[in-house]
Design an enzyme around this catalytic site. Sequence first.
Site, PDB file in Angstrom:
ATOM      1  CG  ASP A   1      -1.782  75.148  63.782  1.00 58.19           C
ATOM      2  OD1 ASP A   1      -2.528  74.288  64.584  1.00 58.19           O
ATOM      3  OD2 ASP A   1      -1.620  76.251  64.269  1.00 58.19           O
ATOM      4  CG  HIS A   2       0.817  72.274  66.521  1.00 66.80           C
ATOM      5  ND1 HIS A   2       1.842  72.639  67.289  1.00 66.80           N
ATOM      6  CD2 HIS A   2      -0.147  73.387  66.470  1.00 66.80           C
ATOM      7  CE1 HIS A   2       1.600  73.918  67.665  1.00 66.80           C
ATOM      8  NE2 HIS A   2       0.266  74.434  67.274  1.00 66.80           N
TER       9      HIS A   2
ATOM     10  CG  HIS B   1      -5.642  72.361  67.627  1.00 61.61           C
ATOM     11  ND1 HIS B   1      -5.095  73.517  68.464  1.00 61.61           N
ATOM     12  CD2 HIS B   1      -6.915  71.893  67.825  1.00 61.61           C
ATOM     13  CE1 HIS B   1      -6.397  73.555  68.796  1.00 61.61           C
ATOM     14  NE2 HIS B   1      -7.056  72.835  68.755  1.00 61.61           N
TER      15      HIS B   1
ATOM     16  CG  ASP C   1      -0.225  76.301  69.689  1.00 56.22           C
ATOM     17  OD1 ASP C   1       0.764  76.480  69.589  1.00 56.22           O
ATOM     18  OD2 ASP C   1      -1.299  76.188  68.699  1.00 56.22           O
TER      19      ASP C   1
ATOM     20  CG  HIS D   1      -4.272  75.397  72.931  1.00 53.58           C
ATOM     21  ND1 HIS D   1      -4.665  76.600  72.392  1.00 53.58           N
ATOM     22  CD2 HIS D   1      -4.004  74.749  71.755  1.00 53.58           C
ATOM     23  CE1 HIS D   1      -4.745  76.678  71.062  1.00 53.58           C
ATOM     24  NE2 HIS D   1      -4.107  75.520  70.821  1.00 53.58           N
TER      25      HIS D   1
ATOM     26  CG  HIS E   1       1.378  79.803  66.804  1.00 56.56           C
ATOM     27  ND1 HIS E   1       1.198  79.769  65.647  1.00 56.56           N
ATOM     28  CD2 HIS E   1       1.001  78.547  67.301  1.00 56.56           C
ATOM     29  CE1 HIS E   1       0.385  78.418  65.262  1.00 56.56           C
ATOM     30  NE2 HIS E   1       0.075  78.004  66.737  1.00 56.56           N
TER      31      HIS E   1
ATOM     32  CG  HIS F   1      -2.192  70.752  70.503  1.00 55.15           C
ATOM     33  ND1 HIS F   1      -0.768  71.375  70.358  1.00 55.15           N
ATOM     34  CD2 HIS F   1      -2.911  71.638  69.982  1.00 55.15           C
ATOM     35  CE1 HIS F   1      -0.728  72.461  69.783  1.00 55.15           C
ATOM     36  NE2 HIS F   1      -2.113  72.777  69.291  1.00 55.15           N
TER      37      HIS F   1
END
Length: 239
Positions: A58-59, A56, A131, A112, A169, A54
């Site tokens: 942090d990915h 975001h 996530d 999400h 995570h 996805h």
Amino acid sequence: MKVHIIPCLKDNYSYIIHDEANDYACVVDPSEANPIIDFIKKKNIQLKYILNTHHHYDHVGGNELIKKEFDAKVIGFNNDKERIPFIDITLEDQEIWSSDNFTAKVFHIPGHTSGHICFHFYKDNFLFTGDTLFSLGCGRIFEGTSEQMFNSLKIIKSFPEETLIYCGHEYTLKNAEFCLQNDPSNSELIKKISKINTLVKKGEPTIPSSLKEEITCNIFLKAKDVKMFSKLRDLKDNF
């Protein structure tokens, strides 16, 4: 195939899937570039693909530098192509991507985010859930609905029980506390928490877990309907 777990940022995991037969590799959800670049160079393997579950940051935060460093191709969901930076290859829901010795089936699992996908390397029993599903937990609902997330988790539950879950995570210990509070008589959960605590004390990842473990111990996968799931998600948001 071998999966290497690469800790990134504060509590993210990126994953390098290494085809040891020809020393090719993919990376899943590179939060940041340097840990990935350092690992690839140290192992002297060829990184060919960047897989994003996805959009975001942090990915996908490492996409640009990793792509430039190794001329790797970025792969993501077609319906989210405007939000996946530097994307090269777009895939549809339930499309099978196969290149070199890598083969994965893509599943759209919204909740999400609206464009979230997972990569099921079904020949190897690896599932990269981003996530959506965590060990003993699930992702917060940002762009979707409880019904969408509940149905996405049902898709994941349909895979073979021996499937290994690689999530985005290291949230397992906190998730375990929530599961235990809501399922205190679950003996398998109590056993799993003991193993989790041992790994945490050693500074080792609690990932992967098997889908069988998650079905048995993850309170969100035990929800019978959307109403029950939604209540659990609300409780976890305030836990």
